[in-house]
Design an enzyme around this catalytic site. Structure first.
Site, PDB file in Angstrom:
ATOM      1  CE1 TYR A 197      -4.191  -1.678   0.106  1.00  0.00           C
ATOM      2  CE2 TYR A 197      -3.003  -3.178   1.549  1.00  0.00           C
ATOM      3  CZ  TYR A 197      -4.095  -2.895   0.753  1.00  0.00           C
ATOM      4  OH  TYR A 197      -5.081  -3.816   0.594  1.00  0.00           O
ATOM      5  CG  MET A 198       2.616   2.514   3.217  1.00  0.00           C
ATOM      6  SD  MET A 198       3.425   2.739   4.824  1.00  0.00           S
ATOM      7  CE  MET A 198       4.932   1.812   4.681  1.00  0.00           C
TER       8      MET A 198
END
Length: 594
Positions: A545-546
């Site tokens: 996600y990051m």
């Protein structure tokens, strides 16, 4: 192996993933070798066939005090599912009828003895085992795609066993069947040789030539009857292109987010129920980072929900009974992988009521959606995930609810890291202390995305051991201070010889105390980090996600070695992100860079 810099390579035709692909298929686990140790039933040994013995061994391998059997909730589910499948293998006429009369301890004792024996193997045996693993890796762990070598990911077929699952998965304990080559389809280029089946007397199901697919092999597993795939490893060009595209799309949302927020700000008060629910669901996905949700077959899968499939029973208004103007809702439901989402959201807080927040209005909408409905009815009864995703596409090509999670995770990480960096004391921190702050920012993302993990017995033991070591070091430091005091007073003869030789000088003792201070500080920092993060999965947001370029740029401008926050696996996975400049920003311009 020579590195393949896929980001510099010519683009393939649209929809085509490769031109040529060659690999060796799947590596299967060894066939079961019966150990002959009998389980007990009602105090008597039980005769079992090899297949029955293997199933009993799966249960015996589980730790009775572990996270599955040791938890009253999950233990009940696990035992019920296991015993139902075990009885099916045993047959209706078998003597074993009741689980409470079963005793798997003789098999468990045998397995523990085998663990001890395996640990005590000679160096020659250890070397031979390593060579066997290496041979398997070199046979199955690589493929040749368009003339270059790529690592294969999960080339070892999962062995049969008792399904464990995550959280309170309703199917934990069910027996995973052994997958045979006849269930496996391969994907190769037409010019590639078909790999021989590694299991004697068996053959592959079929061989396909589909350059539109990234998969190398596929089969179905019996627990959920879902297709499983053998694919290239995380550091492959396939995964790299997919990752970079995903983060670039999330970056492009930076350019459109205000337009979306302006739209749902207006639509939250719409008189049209569909428009109103679409706006409310968009706010929930944007601000609370919930997954979109979808319809589930309750007979086949866990009762997991997301935004669009929330039911009235999942929302508890004013959970603390404050009354009045309370705008709190406790959200409680099973999310992905049956992980519990349980948070009390104060929709009246400033966080949700800034110029783009509108939390109080969302609270009123949710309350009105639930009014006069049964607990089993859906909150968003006039919309579904397809409608919501189609609604989002009008703001940006390819936009879906999933992109919001990537955007919010990346934006939160960047904001939190920048917040720490503007602190006056930041420059004086060591690299290790900066990593602690990075992990704090990472934890904020994990909490936002509800990335949880169960605390294992091993983790608890590790925390107890570190705490004990810190206590021992502090006691030793206290003894050293007493010794220093005696040396300074000229009373060296009073120093107990067990604690320190009388030949030590006060200078040496001072150096030892300083060394012990450093050890204690480092260990306490490690303890705090492990304790803070024991129930939070930091890895999930890092992997999925990051945007990795945020972390790489942060490391460069703060002189923190990248290996302090990214393992070798992640450094290989995100090799395409390693060249970013120190002042790189996650914003709408990254789509152009891609």
């Amino acid at each position: 192996m020579q590195s393949f810099l896929w980001w510099n390579a010519p683009e393939l035709p649209e929809g085509c993933q490769w031109r040529t692909m060659e690999h060796s298929g799947v590596s299967f686990p060894e066939t079961y070798e019966p150990h002959g140790v009998k389980m007990m039933y009602d105090g008597q040994p039980v005769e079992l066939t090899p297949i029955q013995e293997e199933a009993a061994t799966f249960f015996a391998a589980m730790d009775p005090e572990g996270m599955h059997l040791g938890n009253p909730k999950t233990g009940k589910i696990f035992i019920k599912n296991f015993f139902a499948d075990f009885r099916e293998i045993l047959g209706k006429k078998h003597i074993v009828k009741e689980f409470k009369k079963c005793d798997f301890e003789p098999i468990r004792k045998h397995l523990n003895e085998q663990k001890i024996i395996r640990k005590a193997i000679t160096d020659e045996e250890r070397k031979a085992n390593k060579e066997d693993r290496s041979q398997t890796l070199h046979q199955f762990g690589f493929s040749i795609v368009d003339g270059h070598i790529e690592r294969v990911g999960n080339f070892n077929m999962e062995p049969p066993g008792a399904f464990r699952g995550r959280g309170e998965h309703p199917k934990m304990g069910k027996l995973k069947s052994r997958v045979l080559p006849e269930q496996v389809s391969l994907n190769l280029s037409e010019c590639a040789p078909v790999p021989p089946c590694p299991v004697p007397g068996h053959a592959w199901s079929d061989v396909r030539h589909d350059p539109r697919g990234q998969w190398l092999a596929t089969w179905k597993e019996n627990i959920n009857n879902q297709s499983k795939y053998m694919q290239l490893a995380a550091q492959s060009s396939f995964k790299g292109k997919s990752d970079r595209s995903k983060y670039s799309k999330a970056g492009l949302l930076c350019k459109n987010i205000e337009k979306i927020r302006k739209s749902y700000k207006k639509d939250l008060k719409s008189k049209d129920m569909e428009v109103k629910q679409l706006a409310t669901a968009t706010w929930v996905i944007d601000r609370l980072a919930l997954r979109v949700g979808g319809e589930k077959d309750t007979d086949e899968e866990a009762d997991t929900v997301g935004c669009c499939s929330l039911r009235v029973e999942h929302l508890h208004f004013d959970p603390n009974g404050e009354g009045g103007d309370s705008k709190e809702i406790e959200l409680e439901f099973l999310g992905k992988d049956s992980m519990l989402f349980k948070q009390t959201i104060d929709f009246g807080a400033t966080l949700y009521n800034d110029s783009n927040g509108l939390g109080a209005q969302v609270y009123d909408n949710l309350k009105s959606f639930c009014k006069k409905k049964k607990s089993s009815e859906e909150v968003f009864h006039v919309i579904n995930p397809t409608m919501l995703n189609n609604h989002l596409k009008q703001f940006m090509d390819g936009l879906s609810a999933k992109v919001f999670r990537t955007y919010n995770a990346s934006k939160t990480l960047q904001t939190e890291l920048r917040k720490y960096e503007v602190s006056p004391a930041w420059r004086n921190l060591t690299a290790s202390e900066k990593v602690v702050e990075y992990n704090n920012a990472n934890r904020e993302v994990a909490i936002l995305c509800n990335h949880q993990r169960s605390v294992s017995k091993a983790q608890e033991t590790q925390l107890e051991n570190i705490t004990a070591k810190v206590g021992m070091l502090k006691k030793q430091k206290k003894d050293l201070k007493k010794i220093l005091k005696l040396l300074t007073a000229g009373e060296a003869d009073k120093i107990p010889t067990k604690k320190s030789p009388q030949t030590m000088t006060d200078e040496q003792v001072v150096k030892k105390i300083e060394a012990w201070n450093g050890k204690i500080s480092k260990m306490e920092m490690d303890l705090k980090h492990k304790d803070d993060n024991k129930e939070v999965s930091l890895g999930t947001s890092k992997i999925n996600y990051m945007d990795p370029r945020i972390s790489v740029a942060w490391c460069k401008r703060n002189e923190v070695p990248i290996e302090k926050i990214f393992s070798k696996t992640l450094r290989d996975k995100f090799n395409w992100a390693m060249a970013v400049v120190p002042d790189w920003e996650f914003n709408e311009h990254i789509a152009k860079e891609a």
